[in-house]
Scaffold this motif. Structure first.
Motif, PDB file in Angstrom:
ATOM      1  N   SER A 140      12.807   9.458   0.192  1.00 45.34           N
ATOM      2  CA  SER A 140      13.406   9.867   1.464  1.00 45.34           C
ATOM      3  C   SER A 140      14.613   8.982   1.742  1.00 45.34           C
ATOM      4  O   SER A 140      14.464   7.752   1.849  1.00 45.34           O
ATOM      5  CB  SER A 140      12.390   9.742   2.603  1.00 45.34           C
ATOM      6  OG  SER A 140      11.254  10.544   2.347  1.00 45.34           O
ATOM      7  N   PRO A 141      15.815   9.538   1.871  1.00 41.62           N
ATOM      8  CA  PRO A 141      17.022   8.714   2.062  1.00 41.62           C
ATOM      9  C   PRO A 141      16.993   7.864   3.315  1.00 41.62           C
ATOM     10  O   PRO A 141      17.641   6.815   3.379  1.00 41.62           O
ATOM     11  CB  PRO A 141      18.143   9.765   2.136  1.00 41.62           C
ATOM     12  CG  PRO A 141      17.577  10.982   1.480  1.00 41.62           C
ATOM     13  CD  PRO A 141      16.114  10.960   1.775  1.00 41.62           C
ATOM     14  N   SER A 142      16.246   8.288   4.331  1.00 42.76           N
ATOM     15  CA  SER A 142      16.259   7.571   5.605  1.00 42.76           C
ATOM     16  C   SER A 142      15.345   6.355   5.638  1.00 42.76           C
ATOM     17  O   SER A 142      15.383   5.565   6.576  1.00 42.76           O
ATOM     18  CB  SER A 142      15.851   8.527   6.734  1.00 42.76           C
ATOM     19  OG  SER A 142      14.557   9.056   6.506  1.00 42.76           O
ATOM     20  N   PRO A 148       8.040  -0.095   3.154  1.00 39.87           N
ATOM     21  CA  PRO A 148       8.191   1.334   3.472  1.00 39.87           C
ATOM     22  C   PRO A 148       8.757   2.144   2.308  1.00 39.87           C
ATOM     23  O   PRO A 148       8.351   3.286   2.074  1.00 39.87           O
ATOM     24  CB  PRO A 148       9.145   1.321   4.670  1.00 39.87           C
ATOM     25  CG  PRO A 148       8.927   0.007   5.310  1.00 39.87           C
ATOM     26  CD  PRO A 148       8.680  -0.946   4.185  1.00 39.87           C
ATOM     27  N   THR A 149       9.678   1.525   1.551  1.00 39.88           N
ATOM     28  CA  THR A 149      10.242   2.223   0.396  1.00 39.88           C
ATOM     29  C   THR A 149       9.201   2.430  -0.696  1.00 39.88           C
ATOM     30  O   THR A 149       9.129   3.501  -1.311  1.00 39.88           O
ATOM     31  CB  THR A 149      11.436   1.426  -0.170  1.00 39.88           C
ATOM     32  OG1 THR A 149      12.441   1.291   0.842  1.00 39.88           O
ATOM     33  CG2 THR A 149      12.040   2.139  -1.377  1.00 39.88           C
ATOM     34  N   VAL A 150       8.374   1.400  -0.932  1.00 38.29           N
ATOM     35  CA  VAL A 150       7.315   1.517  -1.949  1.00 38.29           C
ATOM     36  C   VAL A 150       6.341   2.626  -1.575  1.00 38.29           C
ATOM     37  O   VAL A 150       5.975   3.472  -2.406  1.00 38.29           O
ATOM     38  CB  VAL A 150       6.570   0.173  -2.111  1.00 38.29           C
ATOM     39  CG1 VAL A 150       5.334   0.351  -2.991  1.00 38.29           C
ATOM     40  CG2 VAL A 150       7.493  -0.878  -2.711  1.00 38.29           C
ATOM     41  N   VAL A 151       5.913   2.634  -0.320  1.00 41.48           N
ATOM     42  CA  VAL A 151       4.969   3.666   0.135  1.00 41.48           C
ATOM     43  C   VAL A 151       5.602   5.045   0.026  1.00 41.48           C
ATOM     44  O   VAL A 151       4.961   6.019  -0.419  1.00 41.48           O
ATOM     45  CB  VAL A 151       4.523   3.380   1.586  1.00 41.48           C
ATOM     46  CG1 VAL A 151       3.681   4.545   2.116  1.00 41.48           C
ATOM     47  CG2 VAL A 151       3.730   2.090   1.644  1.00 41.48           C
ATOM     48  N   ASP A 152       6.865   5.157   0.407  1.00 39.34           N
ATOM     49  CA  ASP A 152       7.562   6.444   0.341  1.00 39.34           C
ATOM     50  C   ASP A 152       7.670   6.939  -1.101  1.00 39.34           C
ATOM     51  O   ASP A 152       7.446   8.129  -1.381  1.00 39.34           O
ATOM     52  CB  ASP A 152       8.958   6.298   0.957  1.00 39.34           C
ATOM     53  CG  ASP A 152       9.760   7.582   0.878  1.00 39.34           C
ATOM     54  OD1 ASP A 152       9.429   8.538   1.596  1.00 39.34           O
ATOM     55  OD2 ASP A 152      10.721   7.625   0.069  1.00 39.34           O
TER      56      ASP A 152
END
Length: 290
Positions: A140-142, A148-152
């Motif tokens: 997700s770019p946002s 949060p990036t790892v989970v995304d």
């Protein structure tokens, strides 16, 4: 030529000339320019719209690697584990059930299976009232921040990985099972059982190591196939990986990109051969002694 209004031939020729794609230039001259750019500058050229092939391939290798490494590892682990489990329980209910399930997954078209996974994920998201599993894209770019990036990424990675595992493990399962059944009654397994080991212990400690060699070789050579061959999975889940890039390049007559993908596939095949040899050396002490 797809632009409207269509540009004049002179403008098209000038655009293609700067990317070494002008068909009016002699073929050998274009080939020599392309080769020297790679050898001297590691520049694989540009697409007809000016995109750098180097940048595209580097980005898509990273995207495909996330999917291939995790999916192939899990498929091999699950397949080998099931192969050992069913081989030590030949003709039991669990063995027959797992064989039937593996044969079923082998015969289900990947498109059908992937769409079924998508429908199940959508149902889960609707039941929970929030998006837990993403059905498209690699990220997700946002989203920002490390965790949060790892989970995304994991949320985006879950569905295509599950799809690859579901439709890849069966081959390793059936191969490992058949190989183990061939070695169950071999002399060294009988000797191990005569020393006090149970049938399951003898198979896991002795027969498994020998029968893992062809399975490990198969896994090693599956790497290049998955990197450039996971086209359906990448298309359904909108992953901008090497497989999708290869299909798009062929469809657009992007000569430089197609050649770069072909060379990458050849390099991965060579890497697979090296990994297969290393696996044989690790698993077979006779090779090390030789």
């Amino acid at each position: 030529l797809q632009l409207r209004p269509v540009p004049p031939p002179e403008q098209v020729a000038r655009s293609l000339e700067q990317y070494n794609l002008n068909p009016e230039t002699p073929l050998l001259e274009r080939w020599w320019t392309w080769l020297t750019s790679i050898v001297l500058h590691w520049d694989w050229g540009r697409s007809p719209i000016g995109d750098s092939v180097n940048a595209q391939v580097a980005f898509r290798i990273g995207v495909s690697a996330q999917l291939v490494v995790l999916g192939l590892t899990l498929a091999a682990v699950v397949g080998v584990a099931l192969g050992v489990y069913t081989a030590t329980r030949q003709y039991s209910l669990a063995d027959r059930f797992q064989q039937g399930l593996s044969v079923f997954t082998l015969n289900v078209p990947l498109v059908v299976g992937a769409l079924a996974v998508v429908l199940v994920a959508i149902s889960i998201n609707q039941t929970l009232g929030t998006t837990v599993l993403f059905v498209a894209g690699a990220n997700s770019p946002s989203v920002s921040g490390f965790w949060p990036t790892v989970v995304d990424r994991l949320q985006h990675l879950a569905l295509p990985t599950v799809t690859l595992v579901l439709f890849s493990y069966a081959g390793y399962h059936l191969l490992q099972r058949n190989l183990l059944l061939d070695d169950v009654n071999s002399d060294y397994v009988r000797t191990a059982r005569a020393k006090g080991l149970t049938r399951t212990q003898a198979v896991r400690r002795h027969a498994l190591r020998t029968t893992l060699i062809p399975v490990a070789t198969s896994v090693a050579f599956a790497i290049p196939a998955l990197f450039t061959g996971a086209v359906i999975t990448e298309t359904i889940f909108a992953w901008q990986g090497m497989g999708q890039y290869m299909i798009q390049s062929i469809a657009k007559n992007d000569v430089h990109a197609v050649v770069a993908v072909a060379v990458f596939g050849a390099a991965m095949t060579a890497l697979g051969a090296i990994l297969a040899d290393i696996a044989v050396v690790v698993l077979d002490p006779r090779v090390r002694l030789t």
